[in-house]
Write a protein that holds these residues in place. Structure first.
Motif, mmCIF file in Angstrom:
data_model
loop_
_atom_site.group_PDB
_atom_site.id
_atom_site.type_symbol
_atom_site.label_atom_id
_atom_site.label_comp_id
_atom_site.label_asym_id
_atom_site.label_seq_id
_atom_site.Cartn_x
_atom_site.Cartn_y
_atom_site.Cartn_z
ATOM 1 N N LYS A 5 -1.656 2.200 5.774
ATOM 2 C CA LYS A 5 -0.723 3.092 5.109
ATOM 3 C C LYS A 5 -1.509 4.083 4.260
ATOM 4 C CE LYS A 5 3.382 4.371 3.497
ATOM 5 N NZ LYS A 5 4.464 4.923 4.327
ATOM 6 N N LYS A 6 -1.214 5.370 4.442
ATOM 7 C CA LYS A 6 -1.908 6.420 3.715
ATOM 8 C C LYS A 6 -1.070 6.871 2.523
ATOM 9 C CE LYS A 6 -4.395 9.488 5.752
ATOM 10 N NZ LYS A 6 -5.731 8.926 5.537
ATOM 11 N N PHE A 7 -1.728 6.965 1.371
ATOM 12 C CA PHE A 7 -1.116 7.509 0.162
ATOM 13 C C PHE A 7 -2.035 8.616 -0.356
ATOM 14 C CE2 PHE A 7 0.149 3.022 0.342
ATOM 15 C CZ PHE A 7 1.537 3.118 0.254
ATOM 16 N N GLY A 8 -1.834 9.842 0.134
ATOM 17 C CA GLY A 8 -2.728 10.928 -0.245
ATOM 18 C C GLY A 8 -4.141 10.661 0.244
ATOM 19 N N ILE A 10 -5.867 8.000 -0.474
ATOM 20 C CA ILE A 10 -6.093 6.551 -0.526
ATOM 21 C C ILE A 10 -5.470 5.893 0.694
ATOM 22 C CG2 ILE A 10 -5.551 4.415 -1.771
ATOM 23 C CD1 ILE A 10 -5.714 6.008 -4.352
ATOM 24 N N ASP A 11 -6.232 5.044 1.374
ATOM 25 C CA ASP A 11 -5.739 4.259 2.503
ATOM 26 C C ASP A 11 -5.677 2.791 2.108
ATOM 27 O OD1 ASP A 11 -5.723 6.577 3.937
ATOM 28 O OD2 ASP A 11 -7.481 6.095 5.162
ATOM 29 N N ILE A 12 -4.580 2.140 2.492
ATOM 30 C CA ILE A 12 -4.420 0.701 2.284
ATOM 31 C C ILE A 12 -4.223 0.060 3.650
ATOM 32 C CG2 ILE A 12 -3.027 -1.117 1.231
ATOM 33 C CD1 ILE A 12 -4.388 0.535 -0.862
ATOM 34 N N LYS A 13 -4.869 -1.078 3.887
ATOM 35 C CA LYS A 13 -4.621 -1.787 5.136
ATOM 36 C C LYS A 13 -4.506 -3.291 4.871
ATOM 37 C CE LYS A 13 -9.268 -2.732 7.052
ATOM 38 N NZ LYS A 13 -10.165 -2.532 8.215
ATOM 39 N N TYR A 14 -3.707 -3.948 5.736
ATOM 40 C CA TYR A 14 -3.553 -5.400 5.663
ATOM 41 C C TYR A 14 -3.268 -5.934 7.065
ATOM 42 C CZ TYR A 14 1.419 -4.078 5.455
ATOM 43 O OH TYR A 14 2.651 -3.520 5.696
ATOM 44 N N TRP A 15 -3.588 -7.205 7.253
ATOM 45 C CA TRP A 15 -3.505 -7.806 8.573
ATOM 46 C C TRP A 15 -2.066 -8.120 8.940
ATOM 47 C CZ3 TRP A 15 -6.099 -8.034 12.802
ATOM 48 C CH2 TRP A 15 -5.841 -9.005 13.770
ATOM 49 N N ALA A 16 -1.629 -7.714 10.146
ATOM 50 C CA ALA A 16 -0.270 -7.961 10.609
ATOM 51 C C ALA A 16 -0.258 -8.628 11.981
ATOM 52 C CB ALA A 16 0.504 -6.652 10.675
ATOM 53 N N LEU A 25 -6.268 -7.824 2.233
ATOM 54 C CA LEU A 25 -5.758 -6.547 1.736
ATOM 55 C C LEU A 25 -6.961 -5.688 1.361
ATOM 56 C CD1 LEU A 25 -3.266 -4.840 0.828
ATOM 57 C CD2 LEU A 25 -3.575 -5.872 -1.446
ATOM 58 N N PHE A 26 -6.991 -4.435 1.842
ATOM 59 C CA PHE A 26 -8.169 -3.592 1.676
ATOM 60 C C PHE A 26 -7.764 -2.185 1.233
ATOM 61 C CE2 PHE A 26 -8.929 -6.744 4.929
ATOM 62 C CZ PHE A 26 -10.183 -7.260 4.613
ATOM 63 N N ILE A 27 -8.698 -1.513 0.574
ATOM 64 C CA ILE A 27 -8.486 -0.147 0.109
ATOM 65 C C ILE A 27 -9.696 0.702 0.462
ATOM 66 C CG2 ILE A 27 -9.416 -0.676 -2.190
ATOM 67 C CD1 ILE A 27 -7.446 1.384 -3.340
ATOM 68 N N LYS A 28 -9.444 1.974 0.775
ATOM 69 C CA LYS A 28 -10.524 2.910 1.064
ATOM 70 C C LYS A 28 -10.092 4.288 0.576
ATOM 71 C CE LYS A 28 -11.409 4.184 5.353
ATOM 72 N NZ LYS A 28 -11.362 5.676 5.388
ATOM 73 N N GLU A 29 -10.968 4.943 -0.161
ATOM 74 C CA GLU A 29 -10.680 6.293 -0.606
ATOM 75 C C GLU A 29 -11.253 7.305 0.374
ATOM 76 O OE1 GLU A 29 -11.056 7.209 -4.720
ATOM 77 O OE2 GLU A 29 -10.985 5.105 -5.322
ATOM 78 N N TYR A 65 4.368 0.317 -1.226
ATOM 79 C CA TYR A 65 4.505 1.554 -1.992
ATOM 80 C C TYR A 65 3.361 1.644 -3.002
ATOM 81 C CZ TYR A 65 9.367 1.231 -0.321
ATOM 82 O OH TYR A 65 10.494 1.116 0.450
ATOM 83 N N LEU A 66 2.925 2.860 -3.260
ATOM 84 C CA LEU A 66 1.945 3.107 -4.314
ATOM 85 C C LEU A 66 2.605 3.997 -5.363
ATOM 86 C CD1 LEU A 66 -0.972 2.691 -5.311
ATOM 87 C CD2 LEU A 66 -1.567 4.832 -4.146
ATOM 88 N N VAL A 67 2.724 3.463 -6.590
ATOM 89 C CA VAL A 67 3.311 4.202 -7.707
ATOM 90 C C VAL A 67 2.226 4.338 -8.768
ATOM 91 C CG1 VAL A 67 5.132 4.280 -9.438
ATOM 92 C CG2 VAL A 67 5.587 3.255 -7.186
ATOM 93 N N ASP A 68 1.737 5.554 -8.957
ATOM 94 C CA ASP A 68 0.591 5.796 -9.830
ATOM 95 C C ASP A 68 -0.579 4.933 -9.356
ATOM 96 O OD1 ASP A 68 2.071 7.629 -11.344
ATOM 97 O OD2 ASP A 68 2.902 6.033 -12.590
#
Length: 248
Positions: A5-8, A10-16, A25-29, A65-68
């Motif tokens: 999931k892309k938030f601007g 920032i990318d977030i990924k998780y195993w499904a 759960l992972f994050i990448k800028e 969701y990413l809020v702030d």
């Protein structure tokens, strides 16, 4: 497989995929080539997970969701034995601080504006992101019945009854008497319309209904199509009628 999931920037990924486990759960800028672990490593992220005496299992979720600087996602804590349930977790993407939102079992949720909306044990709740308080909006069904689907548009709440499959609003009004909900989704350039499709039944009058931001019905027809064949752009509605369905 992973859900990304892309938030601007920032990318977030998780195993499904199959055999999910905690800590995935992972994050990448945008300016970083590597993924970094995020959150509490004891949590299974992005799954509506249930545990009973004889087995455990669940399905992956796209509610994220990413809020702030806070990420909101479903989680299940494997470090808690026997009594744990799936809930909503808030994960700070800078500090990794991870906090569960309440103790209720929640397997799906929606964030709109300053609120999280979710169903638990037949009731619909609203949680304020501003003052971190939970509000019971309405008790709608009793066990063993449950709320199957929930969607929110401009504070207007729509839900499907698990047993009779009908579509209701928060006041419990049957929005298409005699009809079973087939699917619903937000449409429009700014997701300002709710599109609902219904199965063919002897008493159903409408197969497609569209609600606007005010909760008003702006379109309804006995024609049928799949939910994926309905589009709204620049306030124009486009859909493909499935002619064979008209003779069922």
């Amino acid at each position: 497989r992973f859900i990304i999931k892309k938030f601007g920037d920032i990318d977030i990924k998780y195993w499904a995929g199959p055999a999910p486990g905690p800590g995935e759960l992972f994050i990448k800028e945008e300016d970083d080539d590597e993924w970094h672990l995020l959150g509490n490593p004891n949590l299974l992220y992005g799954w509506a997970w249930k545990v009973s005496e004889n087995n455990s299992g669940g399905g992956s979720s796209r509610d994220i969701y990413l809020v702030d600087d806070d990420l909101y996602i479903l989680g299940f804590d494997f470090s808690v034995e026997n009594t744990n349930t799936t809930g909503i977790y808030k994960v700070n993407i800078n500090t990794n601080e991870t906090v569960r939102i309440g103790e209720r079992e929640v397997t799906a949720f929606i964030i709109e504006g300053d609120y999280i909306y979710y169903a638990s044990e037949g009731s619909i709740y609203r949680y304020s992101l501003l003052d971190c308080t939970e509000e019971l909006l309405e008790e709608l069904v009793k066990a063993s019945n449950m709320i199957k689907k929930l969607i929110v548009l401009n504070g207007n709440i729509y839900w499907q009854d698990e047993l009779n499959k009908k579509l209701y609003n928060l006041n419990g009004e049957d929005l298409n008497p005699g009809a079973e909900l087939d699917g619903m989704k937000l449409c429009g350039d700014n997701k300002e319309y709710l599109v609902c499709t219904f199965k063919e039944t002897s008493d159903s009058k409408y197969r497609i209904m569209i609600f606007d931001n005010n909760g008003d019905v702006v379109f309804k027809t006995s024609d049928y199509t799949n939910l994926s064949n309905i589009y709204i752009t620049e306030n124009m509605l486009y859909f493909i009628i499935l002619l064979q369905e008209l003779y069922v």
